[in-house]
Design a protein around this motif. Structure first.
Motif, short mmCIF file in Angstrom:
data_model
loop_
_atom_site.label_atom_id
_atom_site.label_comp_id
_atom_site.label_asym_id
_atom_site.label_seq_id
_atom_site.Cartn_x
_atom_site.Cartn_y
_atom_site.Cartn_z
N UNK A 228 0.82 -1.21 0.00
CA UNK A 228 0.00 0.00 0.00
C UNK A 228 0.86 1.26 0.00
N UNK A 229 2.03 1.20 0.66
CA UNK A 229 2.95 2.33 0.61
C UNK A 229 3.45 2.55 -0.81
N UNK A 230 3.66 1.46 -1.55
CA UNK A 230 4.09 1.58 -2.94
C UNK A 230 2.99 2.16 -3.82
N UNK A 231 1.73 1.85 -3.51
CA UNK A 231 0.63 2.48 -4.24
C UNK A 231 0.63 3.99 -4.05
N UNK A 232 0.90 4.43 -2.83
CA UNK A 232 0.97 5.87 -2.58
C UNK A 232 2.18 6.49 -3.27
N UNK A 233 3.25 5.73 -3.41
CA UNK A 233 4.41 6.20 -4.17
C UNK A 233 4.02 6.44 -5.63
N UNK A 234 3.15 5.57 -6.17
CA UNK A 234 2.67 5.76 -7.53
C UNK A 234 1.89 7.06 -7.68
N UNK A 235 1.14 7.42 -6.66
CA UNK A 235 0.39 8.69 -6.68
C UNK A 235 1.35 9.88 -6.78
N UNK A 236 2.39 9.88 -5.93
CA UNK A 236 3.34 11.00 -5.95
C UNK A 236 4.18 10.98 -7.23
N UNK A 237 4.46 9.79 -7.75
CA UNK A 237 5.16 9.70 -9.03
C UNK A 237 4.32 10.32 -10.15
N UNK A 238 3.01 10.12 -10.08
CA UNK A 238 2.12 10.73 -11.06
C UNK A 238 2.17 12.25 -10.99
N UNK A 239 2.19 12.80 -9.78
CA UNK A 239 2.28 14.26 -9.63
C UNK A 239 3.58 14.77 -10.23
N UNK A 240 4.68 14.06 -9.96
CA UNK A 240 5.98 14.44 -10.50
C UNK A 240 5.96 14.42 -12.03
#
Length: 391
Positions: A228-240
């Motif tokens: 689930x932490x990696x899913x949230x990393x995907x969210x921030x990667x999308x913003x980047x």
């Protein structure tokens, strides 16, 4: 680099929040005070930023912000009693707001300001991308939740240098201005009031998803904390990614038109995330939401640069940035209270509502470009709505 640390700070907090709650033995309402204290620091910076620039300089104001961040991180590193932690969360918020305001002013004045602002905010998103990985890695290694603050303090200290004697033209003009009532002058421009509230909702929505999304996922989707932490990393990667690659498209096709598209997509993705209980679909929704959120903040700052006179730009953007930063605290706090009362499932409807509110507010943000048939029609509708409201 300090912009990167600001992203680390926001991305990290959502992951360590359950650990803070357990360490101090707090309920949902009390632990959410952290966000409220951050907001107090942001709002203080919004009011004082212009005065500090005029009294000292832009670079010294940014240095003050960096020092404020270091002090807050060093104190919280020692897991001080919760009331003391809250006080120094205010210090951290004050410092982040000052440094972000300075960075936005400098990049906004550069050639191709829209693209430079997009790259600047991509560094924030990059930090927020690393934040969950850092926090989850430390927790998986049985390190205490406060270890990350040592990393933050060290990074800020390493990137802080002696203030440069060179100031941007905007800051020099503002510092030499005899009219001390700069804050009241910027409110003569609609971009200041509407833009500030819009960005308050924007940053609030962005960081609410980033901070509480992890709690939502481990409570309603899966108990696999690393996944689930990696899913949230995907969210921030999308913003980047959105900030790196959508800035050109936004400049090419028009700020007003493109932000309407981004906000509509955000609402759709949030609804899908809420309704579809599948990890793959949730991961996709989070990434697309991040991509669509990415270019919005630099776009608003770029619009302000094209509307506000040069001698007021530093004060205006400083106010917009600091006021917007308050959203990163107020909205997660409100979400924490809502979760305490209604459960974690209430988070996504709240984010959908704030995204819809942004879509409505964007209708009233001034368009810096010459009117087209589309924008002329939109302005006519806006005038009719305002007239009907006043009558």
């Amino acid at each position: 680099m300090i912009q990167f640390v600001s992203g680390l700070n926001d991305g990290n907090l959502g992951i360590i929040l359950p650990s803070i709650k357990a360490h101090y033995g707090l309920n949902q309402y009390v632990v959410s005070i952290i966000f409220l204290c951050n907001a107090a620091g942001y709002m203080t910076a919004a009011v004082l930023n212009g005065y500090l620039i005029r009294s000292t300089s832009q670079s010294k104001t940014a240095l003050l912000g960096a020092c404020s961040m270091i002090v807050g991180y060093l104190v919280n590193l020692f897991a001080v009693p919760f009331p003391v932690m809250c006080i120094f969360m205010t210090t951290i918020g004050f410092g982040i707001a000052l440094t972000q305001a300075a960075a936005n002013v400098v990049c906004g004045e550069m050639p191709y300001g829209m693209l430079m602002l997009s790259f600047l905010h991509a560094f924030y998103a990059g930090g927020a991308l690393v934040g969950p990985l850092l926090a989850s890695g430390l927790l998986s290694s049985q390190k205490p939740w406060n270890t990350s603050y040592m990393v933050f303090a060290t990074t800020v200290a390493a990137s802080t240098t002696t203030p440069s004697d060179q100031e941007s033209m905007t800051c020099k003009e503002q510092a030499n201005s005899k009219n001390t009532n700069l804050l009241s002058q910027i409110f003569k421009f609609r971009i200041t009031s509407i833009g500030a509230v819009f960005l308050l909702f924007y940053t609030g929505t962005e960081v609410t998803i980033g901070n509480w999304g992890y709690t939502y996922l481990i409570s309603t989707r899966s108990t696999d904390t690393n996944a689930m932490a990696h899913l949230m990393t995907g969210y921030w990667a999308g913003i980047c990614a959105g900030r790196l690659f959508l800035g050109f498209a936004t400049s090419r096709f028009g700020e007003k038109r493109m932000v309407y598209c981004y906000l509509a997509m955000i609402v759709v993705m949030m609804v899908l995330l809420w309704l579809l209980p599948y990890i793959g679909a949730n991961a996709t929704s989070l990434v697309i939401t991040g991509i669509m959120l990415g270019p919005i903040f630099p776009t608003v700052v770029s619009v302000a640069h094209n509307i506000v006179p040069t001698h007021l730009y530093a004060t205006c953007v400083g106010f917009l940035s600091a006021f917007a930063s308050a959203g990163t605290a107020l909205f997660p706090y409100a979400t924490g209270v809502l979760i305490g009362a209604e459960g974690v499932s209430a988070m996504l409807p709240f984010c959908i509502a704030t995204s819809c509110a942004m879509l409505i507010m964007w209708f009233f943000v001034p368009d810096p470009r010459p009117p087209t048939k589309f924008s002329a029609k939109m302005r006519t509708w806006k005038t009719q709505i305002l007239t009907s409201i006043r009558s």
